[in-house]
Design a protein around this motif. Structure first.
Motif, short mmCIF file in Angstrom:
data_model
loop_
_atom_site.label_atom_id
_atom_site.label_comp_id
_atom_site.label_asym_id
_atom_site.label_seq_id
_atom_site.Cartn_x
_atom_site.Cartn_y
_atom_site.Cartn_z
N UNK A 130 -2.98 -17.75 -12.52
CA UNK A 130 -2.34 -16.60 -11.85
C UNK A 130 -1.87 -16.98 -10.46
N UNK A 131 -2.72 -17.70 -9.73
CA UNK A 131 -2.38 -18.07 -8.36
C UNK A 131 -1.18 -19.04 -8.37
N UNK A 132 -1.26 -20.03 -9.22
CA UNK A 132 -0.18 -21.03 -9.26
C UNK A 132 1.12 -20.36 -9.71
N UNK A 133 1.04 -19.50 -10.69
CA UNK A 133 2.25 -18.80 -11.15
C UNK A 133 2.87 -17.97 -10.01
N UNK A 134 2.02 -17.24 -9.29
CA UNK A 134 2.52 -16.42 -8.18
C UNK A 134 3.19 -17.29 -7.13
N UNK A 135 2.58 -18.42 -6.81
CA UNK A 135 3.16 -19.29 -5.78
C UNK A 135 4.47 -19.93 -6.26
N UNK A 136 4.50 -20.34 -7.52
CA UNK A 136 5.74 -20.96 -8.03
C UNK A 136 6.87 -19.92 -8.02
N UNK A 137 6.60 -18.73 -8.55
CA UNK A 137 7.65 -17.71 -8.61
C UNK A 137 8.12 -17.34 -7.19
N UNK A 138 7.16 -17.14 -6.29
CA UNK A 138 7.52 -16.71 -4.92
C UNK A 138 8.23 -17.81 -4.15
N UNK A 139 7.77 -19.04 -4.30
CA UNK A 139 8.33 -20.13 -3.50
C UNK A 139 9.71 -20.56 -3.98
N UNK A 140 9.98 -20.32 -5.27
CA UNK A 140 11.29 -20.74 -5.81
C UNK A 140 12.26 -19.56 -5.88
N UNK A 141 11.84 -18.43 -5.33
CA UNK A 141 12.65 -17.22 -5.45
C UNK A 141 14.09 -17.47 -4.97
N UNK A 142 15.03 -17.12 -5.78
CA UNK A 142 16.44 -17.24 -5.38
C UNK A 142 17.06 -18.59 -5.67
N UNK A 143 16.27 -19.57 -6.08
CA UNK A 143 16.86 -20.90 -6.36
C UNK A 143 17.48 -20.92 -7.76
N UNK A 144 18.63 -21.53 -7.85
CA UNK A 144 19.34 -21.60 -9.13
C UNK A 144 18.93 -22.86 -9.90
N UNK A 145 19.40 -22.94 -11.13
CA UNK A 145 19.12 -24.14 -11.94
C UNK A 145 19.67 -25.39 -11.26
N UNK A 146 20.84 -25.24 -10.68
CA UNK A 146 21.46 -26.38 -9.99
C UNK A 146 20.60 -26.82 -8.80
N UNK A 147 20.09 -25.81 -8.06
CA UNK A 147 19.18 -26.13 -6.95
C UNK A 147 17.95 -26.89 -7.46
N UNK A 148 17.42 -26.42 -8.59
CA UNK A 148 16.15 -26.98 -9.08
C UNK A 148 16.24 -28.46 -9.39
#
Ligand code: PGA
Length: 260
Positions: free
Chosen positions: A146-164
Motif C-alpha cells: 500500500x505504501x509503495x503503491x501510494x508513493x509510486x502513484x503520487x510521485x509519478x503523477x502527471x508523467x506520460x509514457x514518453x516521460x517514463x
C-alpha cells in the motif's frame, strides 16, 4: 520486449560526504577504475552540490555519469538554498535523485513535491531517479504494498509514457538504508515486481518493461550479485559502499562476482 534492454545501472549516492578535494580524488579513482568496464553497465556518481562542477571536470572523457541528490522545481527565483533543474543540467548532470527517504523524512518532502521535481527535471533533459520505500512499521504491519503503491502513484503523477522512458525508479526500504540490513533478493524482487505491475497498469506493458528499477539499502559487494540476479532488479542505488573506490568498483563489476 526483451528485459535485456534494461541496461544495468549502478549509482553512488554520496549523500553529505566528501570535501571537494576528496570528491575529486574519489571521482578520479572511479574514472580510472572503470576505463575497461564494458558499456553494458551504466555508472553514476552523485556528489554533494558543491562538488558537482569540480567532479564534472574530473569525469570529462569518462563514461561515468554525474547526478545531483536533490533539486527544487522552479527554474529560478527567491528560493534560498535551492538548486534548479537548469542549474543542475548546466553543471553536467544527466540524473538527479528525487524523493530519497532522507528527504522525505528529514525535510518533509511529499509525493506531490517529488512529482513536481521529476517534471521540472524532465523538462530540461535531466532524468529523475524517483525513490520510494516503506519504513519498518509499514513492513511489519503488512502495509508495504500500500505504501509503495501510494508513493509510486503520487510521485509519478502527471508523467506520460514518453516521460517514463527517461525516468528511473528506486525501491529503497527505509529499514535497510544505512543499517546493514539488506532486503533479501527475494523480498526486494517481490516489491520490484509489484512496482512493475503498477507501471503496467499506468503505462502499458511495453513501457513498463523498459523502465529500470534500482534497489537501494545496504547494497555491498557481498550481496550485489544476488540482488542483480533478480528479474526485476535493474540496478543499485548505493550509499555507504559508494564512498570508497574499491567497494564501488566491485559493485560496478557485479557481473563477475562483485567481490574479490
Ligand atoms: P546505503 O544507502 O547503501 O548506505 O544503505 C542507500 C541509499 O540511501 O541510497
Amino acid at each position: 520486449m526483451n528485459p535485456e534492454a534494461r541496461k544495468p545501472f549502478i549509482a553512488g549516492n554520496w549523500k553529505m560526504n566528501k570535501t571537494v578535494a576528496e570528491a575529486r580524488k574519489l571521482a578520479l579513482e572511479i574514472k580510472n577504475g572503470t576505463l575497461n568496464e564494458s558499456d553494458d553497465v551504466e555508472i553514476l556518481i552523485c556528489p554533494p552540490f558543491g562538488s558537482l562542477y569540480p567532479v564534472s571536470e574530473v569525469l570529462k572523457g569518462s563514461a561515468v555519469k554525474l547526478g545531483a541528490q536533490n533539486c527544487y522545481w522552479e527554474k529560478n527565483g527567491a528560493f534560498t538554498g535551492e538548486m534548479s533543474p537548469p542549474m543542475i543540467r548546466e553543471l553536467g548532470c544527466d540524473y538527479t535523485i528525487v524523493g530519497h527517504s532522507e528527504r522525505r523524512s528529514y525535510f518533509r518532502e511529499t509525493d506531490e513535491w517529488v512529482s513536481k521535481k521529476a517534471r521540472a527535471l524532465l523538462d530540461v533533459g535531466v532524468s529523475p531517479i524517483v525513490c520510494v520505500g516503506e519504513v519498518l512499521q509499514d513492513r511489519e504491519g503488512g502495509r508495504t504494498n500500500d505504501v509503495v503503491r501510494g508513493q509510486v502513484l503520487g510521485s509519478l503523477d502527471g508523467l506520460t509514457s514518453e516521460d517514463m522512458l527517461r525516468v528511473v525508479l528506486a525501491y529503497e526500504p527505509v529499514w535497510a538504508i544505512g543499517t546493514g540490513k539488506t532486503a533479501s533478493p527475494e523480498q526486494a524482487q517481490e516489491v520490484h515486481a509489484f512496482m512493475r505491475n503498477i507501471l503496467i497498469d499506468l503505462y502499458g506493458l511495453d513501457v513498463a518493461l523498459r523502465v529500470r528499477i534500482q534497489y537501494g539499502g545496504s547494497v555491498k559487494p557481498e550481496n550485489v550479485t544476488a540482488l542483480m540476479g533478480q528479474p526485476d532488479i535493474d540496478g543499485a542505488l548505493v550509499g555507504g559502499a559508494s564512498l570508497e573506490a574499491a567497494s564501488f568498483l566491485k559493485l560496478v563489476s557485479f557481473k563477475t562476482g562483485g567481490i574479490d
